[in-house]
Design a protein around this motif. Structure first.
Motif, short mmCIF file in Angstrom:
data_model
loop_
_atom_site.label_atom_id
_atom_site.label_comp_id
_atom_site.label_asym_id
_atom_site.label_seq_id
_atom_site.Cartn_x
_atom_site.Cartn_y
_atom_site.Cartn_z
N LEU A 78 -8.33 3.28 7.17
CA LEU A 78 -7.99 4.62 6.69
C LEU A 78 -7.68 4.61 5.19
N GLN A 79 -7.25 3.47 4.69
CA GLN A 79 -6.85 3.43 3.28
C GLN A 79 -8.02 3.53 2.31
N SER A 94 0.83 -1.21 0.00
CA SER A 94 0.00 0.00 0.00
C SER A 94 0.86 1.25 0.00
N VAL A 95 2.01 1.20 0.69
CA VAL A 95 2.92 2.35 0.65
C VAL A 95 3.40 2.57 -0.78
N THR A 152 8.57 12.22 -2.53
CA THR A 152 7.83 11.12 -1.93
C THR A 152 8.77 10.19 -1.16
N LEU A 153 9.95 9.93 -1.72
CA LEU A 153 10.91 9.06 -1.04
C LEU A 153 11.46 9.72 0.22
N VAL A 154 11.66 11.03 0.19
CA VAL A 154 12.11 11.74 1.39
C VAL A 154 11.08 11.62 2.50
N TRP A 155 9.80 11.74 2.15
CA TRP A 155 8.73 11.63 3.14
C TRP A 155 8.70 10.22 3.75
N ILE A 156 8.79 9.21 2.90
CA ILE A 156 8.78 7.84 3.41
C ILE A 156 10.00 7.58 4.29
N GLY A 159 -0.61 12.25 3.10
CA GLY A 159 -1.27 11.76 4.30
C GLY A 159 -1.59 10.28 4.22
N LEU A 160 -2.02 9.83 3.06
CA LEU A 160 -2.31 8.41 2.88
C LEU A 160 -1.05 7.56 3.01
N ILE A 161 0.06 8.05 2.48
CA ILE A 161 1.32 7.32 2.61
C ILE A 161 1.70 7.21 4.08
N ALA A 162 1.47 8.26 4.85
CA ALA A 162 1.77 8.20 6.29
C ALA A 162 0.91 7.16 6.98
N ALA A 163 -0.38 7.09 6.62
CA ALA A 163 -1.26 6.08 7.22
C ALA A 163 -0.81 4.67 6.83
N CYS A 164 -0.41 4.50 5.58
CA CYS A 164 0.06 3.18 5.13
C CYS A 164 1.35 2.78 5.85
#
Length: 339
Positions: A133-134, A46-47, A308-312, A167-172
């Motif tokens: 949440l997803q 999902s991430v 996106t990679l920095v956030w992950i 935000g969705l990536i954070a939840a995943c």
């Protein structure tokens, strides 16, 4: 009438897809008989898909296909799929429509996470809540995508579209991290101030992404020549973005230094911080290169991928600074009596 030749089949004789000899089939149906490992696998998937659709959304913008499907939920006023339209090229239609189709893949992975969380034995309420949440967020994101089209790619709605994905990536990622832990209270694995520094770093990365959205909404590559832009000084916004980059890199270096001089810091946290610094430096190279080359479309796409990679990577750092212990199952004497 002929007599039966053997005993009747029972449910134990039925071969489920989760027992299939092919590993790919077993993986695809692992949400139906989940293990801790397969639950983490679906969370990681999902991430990946949520990060992927954020990047392909940027691809829609840099190719000028933002209004390739000029209506929503239909692609054209009279069709859900691309058809010849006098005001839009078929290529732009296919690019935008393809990105819309990816939403169904992201939703399918989100539903698989929900099913895996609900079918785990014993069921963990924390995972079920994070999993839900997803699909909820993906549906909200799809509705917001309709608003993006109906506002003719207003830079505010376009920017929020990306931030919702963040935000969705954070939840995943939270689901991925929690599925590898227990349900005990969070316990820091390093000094309290180091963990606080990690939280400050994560907040700074989010601020960097927000300002980056402002830069994207002010500069070129609006997604369509009819789209509006923020009425801001692009040089000033770009300088603010660069200043925040220095802040984030400085905080990352400080965190990495603190982790290395603290003997009690776990190796996983040091590796996560080092990986974040590496991604940030690569992202900086891309950012300065696109600035001096007048923002070519291909580098914009790479820059969104890097963001996106920095956030992950920042999320990984924060979750590596704490852990949760397994909650022991109640003993038979402590179990509630059956009614």
């Amino acid at each position: 009438m002929a007599e039966p030749t053997g005993p009747a089949n029972t449910i134990d004789d039925v071969k489920l897809p989760t027992a299939h000899p092919h590993p790919l089939v077993r993986a695809l149906f692992s949400f139906w008989a989940p293990t801790r490992k397969s639950m983490r696998g679906w969370a990681l998937a999902s991430v990946v898909v949520n990060a992927g659709i954020a990047v392909t959304g940027a691809g829609v913008r840099v190719t000028g296909s933002g209004l390739g499907c000029p209506t929503w939920p239909r692609c054209t006023p009279d069709s859900f799929i691309p058809v010849a339209h006098p005001e839009t090229s078929m290529l732009n239609m296919l690019v935008e429509f393809g990105n819309r189709l990816l939403t169904f893949l992201v939703l399918a992975v989100g539903v698989a996470c929900v099913l895996a969380a609900m079918r785990m034995a014993p069921r963990r309420t924390s995972l079920v809540r994070l999993a839900w949440l997803q699909p909820a967020g993906i549906l909200a994101q799809a509705l917001w995508g309709g608003l993006v089209v109906n506002t003719m790619l207003n830079p505010f709605t376009v920017g929020m579209h990306f931030l919702i994905s963040i935000g969705l990536i954070a939840a995943c990622w939270a689901l991925y991290a929690r599925s590898g832990e227990g349900d005990g209270p969070a316990r820091r694995v390093t000094h309290r101030d180091i963990r606080r520094l990690g939280h400050v770093l994560l907040a700074s990365v989010f601020a960097l992404l927000v300002v980056g959205v402002g830069v994207s909404g002010t500069g070129p590559h609006s997604g369509d020549e009819r789209a509006s832009r923020f009425d801001l000084d692009i040089e000033a916004v770009a300088r603010l973005h660069a200043d925040l980059v220095y802040v984030v890199v400085g905080l990352t270096f400080a965190l990495l230094f603190a982790l290395h001089v603290t003997n009690s810091s776990p190796r996983a946290a040091r590796r996560a911080a080092l990986a974040l610094l590496g991604v940030e430096l690569a992202q900086g190279v891309i950012g300065y290169t696109q600035y001096f080359l007048a923002v070519p479309a291909a580098l914009v796409l790479l820059h969104v991928l890097g963001s996106t990679l920095v956030w992950i990577a920042a999320l990984r750092v924060v979750t590596s600074l704490r852990t949760r212990a397994q909650v022991p199952a109640p003993s038979p004497t402590e179990a509630p009596a059956a009614v």
